[in-house]
Each structure stands twice: as C-alpha cells, then as structure tokens.
Design an enzyme around this catalytic site. Structure first.
Site: not given
Length: 332
Positions: A73-74
C-alpha cells in the site's frame, strides 16, 4: 469472541492488519518483526528473542521466522495489508491477483506527478463545470475490462530502470508504457463533497526544468508530450475545488490512482487522489459481511506493543498476540 489458541505451536499464518495512512508497508513489517521473533505463537522456544519489555529494532537484524506482505500500500493509503508469517509467506502471491475493494477521495482541477497528494503539481485545469451527474455518466466508461497504463512516476521497470527515473532525469522512454488488462467489477460515486472539505492541492509544484524532463521522457512514444496548465480564473482561497468519493471493486494490478487521473481527463479537467482506503483484499476486510470474511488486527495494538509488549494473561498471551489470534488463518 476470541478464537481458541492453536493446539500445536509454533504456527505459520496469514492475517490482515489495518494499516494507517503515513507509514510505508515495509515499515509496518519492520515494526512486526521483533514482536514475531519474541512470540511462542510463531517461533520455537529455543529461537525466541527473550528480550523483555521494549522490543529491539528490526533494521539489520536477522530473525528465526520469515515475514512478508501480500501487496504494498502506498504511504498515503490506509486499510487492509495482508501479512504472512513462516510458511504462509508462500501464499502471499495469491493476494496480488485477488479482487480488492477501495474507497478513494478525489479532488478536481489539479494533476500531480504521482497521481496523488504526495506528489507535486504538474498541471491545473478547469473544474467548476463538473457536476455530480457528469461524474456519474463518465464512470460508465471505467467499468468492465480496461487497458490501463501505469503512471510514469511509478516503480515499474522498463529495461531495468524504474519509470520514475526516466521522468525525473528526462531520459526518453524506449517505448510506450505497456498497458495492462484490468477489470473494474464495481465503480460508484458514494459521496459528493463539493467544496465542503479541507483538502487542498500540494504546495510543491513542478519547476520548468522538471516539466521539460517529463515531456522529453514522453516524447517519441506519445502523440502529445506537452504538460500545459489550463487554469481557471483565480478564486478566493476559501473556496475549495470539488471533491468526491468513489467506491470500487477491482482486479489485482489495477491502479486506483490511474482511474482517478484518467477520470479527470474524461471530465475535461484534472484530478488526483487525496485519500485512499483498501477496504478488502481477498477474504481479509475492514468490515466482515460474509461468513468467510476475516477482519484485521488494529494497528494501534501493534504500535503499543512495539513500545512495550505489556503483561501476559493467565494463558501466557500478550494483548497483541490475542489480537492476532483472533484474526489469523493458520497455514499448514
């Protein structure tokens, strides 16, 4: 009710963690590693890190058990991050291609290099002409099977070099960025915020040199390789550009940021992501709605344990271990 502890220890397992916005996925794992290494749930007694109280930092430290995650996930994003321990790390690839669900907030009128608010302004464009009805109509073109091009500011490699390196250094792309076939199973507008929000464009802006570098990188592989602003008349700072929230269910490999970026173009504007939550990854979800669903371990519990693992209960489990026991899926 918490699930009964496994009859045989140690175990290998999968579980979901509710990642907060801010830290990287790797830093989440680094926080977990010393806890895992100190837990009889996952490590044989003879290999346990017997350090009590505060756990040691994971950097440059070897541990007796493997740990990995099933889809990064960013930093901006929060939500479901699937973690695998021990033999379960071999199962993590299944979560790269599984169906995922997201909730994302988009803001109109500004395009960024990363397609989200972590990046720098690349282009601004008109946005006041965009209505809720126009967005809902435009969404029809983004459902079903799509050929999607990843952002040029991404870590995907072309001839061994990350795409973002071409863009930043002004190195011409050797060929167009390869599009991927993705499937958008569901896509709907769930909230129209209008100007009633606190989001603003990133303060950082592309310099003329940076703008030319991106144009040069794209030149030769795109018909239009210019990055030009098309601003509207100045508005008072008190008036925020339109924002809205989308909910989507997509196949593995789908870039939510790219959908929002392309939607901005389809609306005759520009857009980027200002908030992103992965609400489901396969059977792991923030809110359980089906019998086969598995919830996620609250990050606050892990963060607290990283500072001090705390006392054990009558059965010898700490608070964080009980939280994981309640959510895990054992892998034989």
């Amino acid at each position: 009710m918490p699930k009964a502890p496994p009859s045989s220890l140690p175990i290998s397992a999968l579980f979901g963690v509710a990642k907060p916005s801010g830290p990287t996925s790797m830093s989440i794992l680094d926080t977990f590693k010393p806890l895992i290494a100190s837990s009889r749930l996952f490590v044989e007694e003879k290999h346990l890190n017997k350090e009590k109280g505060k756990t040691r930092k994971a950097k440059h430290t070897k541990y007796a058990v493997k740990i990995g995650q099933g889809g990064t996930l960013d930093p901006l994003a929060d939500g479901v991050l699937v973690v695998g321990v021990g033999k379960a790390t071999k199962k993590l690839s299944e979560f790269l291609d599984c169906v995922k669900e997201y909730r994302t907030t988009c803001i109109l009128g500004c395009e960024t290099d990363t397609y989200d608010s972590e990046g720098a302004q690349v282009r601004v464009a008109p946005w006041r002409h965009v209505t809720r009805e126009k967005v809902e109509e435009a969404l029809n073109s983004f459902r079903g099977e799509l050929m999607q091009a990843p952002p040029i500011f991404s870590a995907l490699k072309m001839d061994g070099k990350p795409l973002y390196e071409y863009a930043r250094k002004g190195i011409p792309l050797p060929r167009p960025i390869e599009k991927r076939k993705v499937t958008v199973h569901e896509l709907e507008l769930v909230e129209w915020k209008g100007s009633e929000h606190s989001y603003r464009y990133p303060e950082k802006k592309f310099t003329e040199e940076e703008r030319k570098a991106v144009e040069f990188a794209l030149r030769g592989v795109e018909q239009v390789a210019e990055v030009n602003n098309d601003p509207e008349p100045e508005m008072p700072d008190s008036v925020a550009p339109t924002a809205f929230v989308l909910r989507m269910k997509v196949s593995g490999g789908t870039y939510v940021r790219s959908i929002v970026h392309d939607l901005g173009h389809a609306l005759g504007s520009a857009a980027h992501v200002v908030a992103l939550t992965r609400t489901r990854q396969g059977r792991f979800t923030l809110e359980t709605t089906e019998e086969t669903d598995r919830g996620c371990v609250p990050w606050e519990v892990i963060e607290e344990a990283a500072k001090d693992v705390g006392e054990k209960d009558g059965e010898g489990w700490t608070k964080w271990e009980k939280a994981v026991l309640d959510k895990l899926e054992i892998v034989e």
